[in-house]
Design a protein around this motif. Structure first.
Motif, short mmCIF file in Angstrom:
data_model
loop_
_atom_site.label_atom_id
_atom_site.label_comp_id
_atom_site.label_asym_id
_atom_site.label_seq_id
_atom_site.Cartn_x
_atom_site.Cartn_y
_atom_site.Cartn_z
N ASN A 224 0.84 -1.20 0.00
CA ASN A 224 0.00 0.00 0.00
C ASN A 224 0.87 1.25 0.00
O ASN A 224 0.44 2.33 0.38
CB ASN A 224 -0.89 -0.02 1.25
CG ASN A 224 -2.11 0.85 1.07
OD1 ASN A 224 -2.39 1.35 -0.02
ND2 ASN A 224 -2.84 1.07 2.15
N LYS A 225 2.13 1.08 -0.42
CA LYS A 225 3.10 2.16 -0.25
C LYS A 225 3.13 3.10 -1.46
O LYS A 225 3.28 4.30 -1.31
CB LYS A 225 4.48 1.54 -0.06
CG LYS A 225 5.47 2.44 0.62
CD LYS A 225 6.75 1.72 0.91
CE LYS A 225 7.54 2.40 2.00
NZ LYS A 225 8.81 1.75 2.26
N LYS A 226 2.95 2.55 -2.66
CA LYS A 226 3.11 3.37 -3.87
C LYS A 226 2.02 4.43 -3.94
O LYS A 226 0.90 4.21 -3.48
CB LYS A 226 3.04 2.47 -5.11
CG LYS A 226 4.28 1.68 -5.34
CD LYS A 226 4.24 1.07 -6.72
CE LYS A 226 5.53 0.31 -6.95
NZ LYS A 226 5.44 -0.58 -8.10
N LYS B 105 -3.22 0.62 -3.67
CA LYS B 105 -3.09 -0.68 -2.98
C LYS B 105 -2.98 -1.78 -4.02
O LYS B 105 -3.79 -1.87 -4.94
CB LYS B 105 -4.32 -0.88 -2.09
CG LYS B 105 -4.54 -2.28 -1.62
CD LYS B 105 -3.73 -2.58 -0.39
CE LYS B 105 -3.94 -4.03 0.01
NZ LYS B 105 -2.89 -4.50 0.89
N GLN B 106 -1.95 -2.62 -3.89
CA GLN B 106 -1.90 -3.84 -4.70
C GLN B 106 -2.68 -4.91 -3.97
O GLN B 106 -2.53 -5.05 -2.74
CB GLN B 106 -0.45 -4.30 -4.87
CG GLN B 106 0.04 -4.15 -6.27
CD GLN B 106 0.96 -2.97 -6.41
OE1 GLN B 106 1.96 -2.93 -5.72
NE2 GLN B 106 0.64 -2.02 -7.23
N PRO B 107 -3.48 -5.72 -4.66
CA PRO B 107 -4.35 -6.66 -3.94
C PRO B 107 -3.55 -7.73 -3.18
O PRO B 107 -2.48 -8.15 -3.62
CB PRO B 107 -5.18 -7.30 -5.06
CG PRO B 107 -4.42 -7.07 -6.30
CD PRO B 107 -3.65 -5.80 -6.10
#
Lengths: 266, 153
Positions: B77-79, B88-90
């Protein structure tokens, strides 16, 4: 490992012979590898049970040297050769830029099929989708374009349509046999915030009056929530009036600019 | 379908639960770290359990399964995007399946290099011809014997 192999051996006579003479295991392995390979290449519809009878007991990988490189398949050693291979396409399609595929199943076509056929088709589609997902992930990993990604969409649509047809049939049966419209019982309930919604019942081991967590849920609106509901209604009406005024103003402006325009029927 | 499903409550003596038309899809992935020869790595939906995977592979794919271990991979959830909002990447669940009966599995090379001759009269053929002509034009005079244009008159 010994007990497992002996159990498998009991089902086939060839296996019983093999467990008796270990030194012939190499010979049988090579010959059956060729048999199984031909079986896999010949048709996609060959039964796994047939292959299982032909092929011998599996030996661990460390005792299986690459004796004949032409027949050695670098994937895996299994009894049913169509196990994990089904996660991948047929090897002819590896490396192609485009793979041809037909149209998705329509609901009309699916309604003509029997329940057994639909059940089998569901698993065929499931395996196809798994294969396409593995291909997609591997393409992302290797930073290469996935060949014909529209196959995924086609399979998904076919599965959705299959699901609707199966649900139609189930609900028709249920209506005829029991008179119930919905499979899962429910009721219209009002929650704390004043919204009325379809609450679907859940199965519990104890009655509701003994369920503390359920009693904390409160399916009624308290008195002090009513002014907030009124404000919510006012907001909703205001927004609806605003949208309609906007549409009218747009129409009148257009009419000024282009008097020959006909007002669209709305 | 597996979502929106509430399985019937199980009490001793109830019939065996059967799921028709499971809507769970597995993705076989190449392992990032070196795995032992009998281990296969899958990405699975969050709702699946170890027993689910064992039954799935055994019944649908006819693969003898030994042990299954699962873990949940947290998607970062950093980018941040161009609006400085967090992206958020799943999250996904990973299953490490060890095959029984001493079987092995190596992830195959699905994208081998293939010699592809472009079709007659197609765009690819014209493009390749054009590229070849351009490269031919860029080459120096062969009579100069590899010497650059810097020397000479």
């Amino acid at each position: 490992m010994g007990s497992a192999t002996s159990k498998m051996a009991a089902s086939s006579s060839a296996g019983r012979v093999l467990t008796l003479c270990k030194q012939f295991q190499n010979v049988f392995r090579i010959s059956s590898a060729t048999n199984a390979r031909q079986g896999a290449v010949s048709s996609a519809k060959c039964q796994t049970s047939l292959l299982r009878e032909k092929s011998p007991i599996v030996t661990p990988s460390w005792s299986n040297p690459i004796s004949s490189p032409g027949q050695y398949r670098a994937l895996h050693t299994t009894i049913s050769r169509r196990g994990l291979e089904e996660f991948f396409d047929s090897p002819e399609n590896w490396g192609e830029a485009n793979v041809k595929s037909g149209a998705p199943w329509t609901a009309k076509q699916l309604r003509t099929k029997s329940n057994e056929d639909l059940h089998k088709l569901w698993y065929v589609l499931l395996k196809e989708k798994n294969m396409l997902l593995t291909l997609e992930q591997e393409a992302k990993r290797q930073r290469v374009q996935m060949p014909s990604p529209e196959r995924l969409r086609k399979v998904e649509r076919s599965m959705i349509r299959l699901e609707t047809v199966a649900k139609e049939r189930e609900s028709a049966l249920r209506l005829l046999q029991t008179g119930q419209e919905k499979g899962r019982p429910g009721a219209w309930r009002r929650n704390i915030f004043g919204y009325v919604y379809w609450y679907r019942f859940k199965e519990y081991a104890i009655p509701w009056y003994m369920n503390r967590r359920y009693k904390r849920k409160r399916f009624y609106t308290p008195k002090f929530v009513e002014p907030h509901i009124r404000l919510r209604i006012e907001n909703y009406l205001r927004e609806r009036a605003r949208n309609e005024n906007l549409k009218k103003r747009r129409l009148t402006k257009l009419q000024e600019r282009f008097p020959q325009i006909k007002a669209p029927a709305s | 379908c597996a979502y929106l499903l509430r399985y019937p409550l199980y009490q001793l003596g109830n019939p065996q639960l059967r799921i028709f038309r499971p809507s769970w899809f597995l993705t076989l992935v190449r392992p990032g770290k070196e795995q032992p020869q009998d281990t296969v790595q899958f990405r699975i939906p969050m709702e699946m359990t170890k027993y689910d995977i064992k039954n799935y592979l055994e019944k649908i794919y006819n693969v003898p399964v030994g042990v299954v271990r699962t873990r949940i991979q947290f998607g970062s959830n950093k980018k941040r995007n161009h609006l400085n909002q967090k992206v958020k990447q799943p999250d996904y669940k990973v299953a490490y399946v060890q095959l029984a009966l001493g079987q092995t599995f190596t992830f195959p090379d699905i994208f081998p290099e293939k010699e592809r001759a472009p079709a007659e009269g197609s765009m690819e053929e014209m493009q390749e011809k054009f590229m070849e002509d351009e490269k031919q034009r860029q080459k120096l005079d062969p009579r100069r014997g590899g010497v650059t244009e810097w020397f000479g008159l």
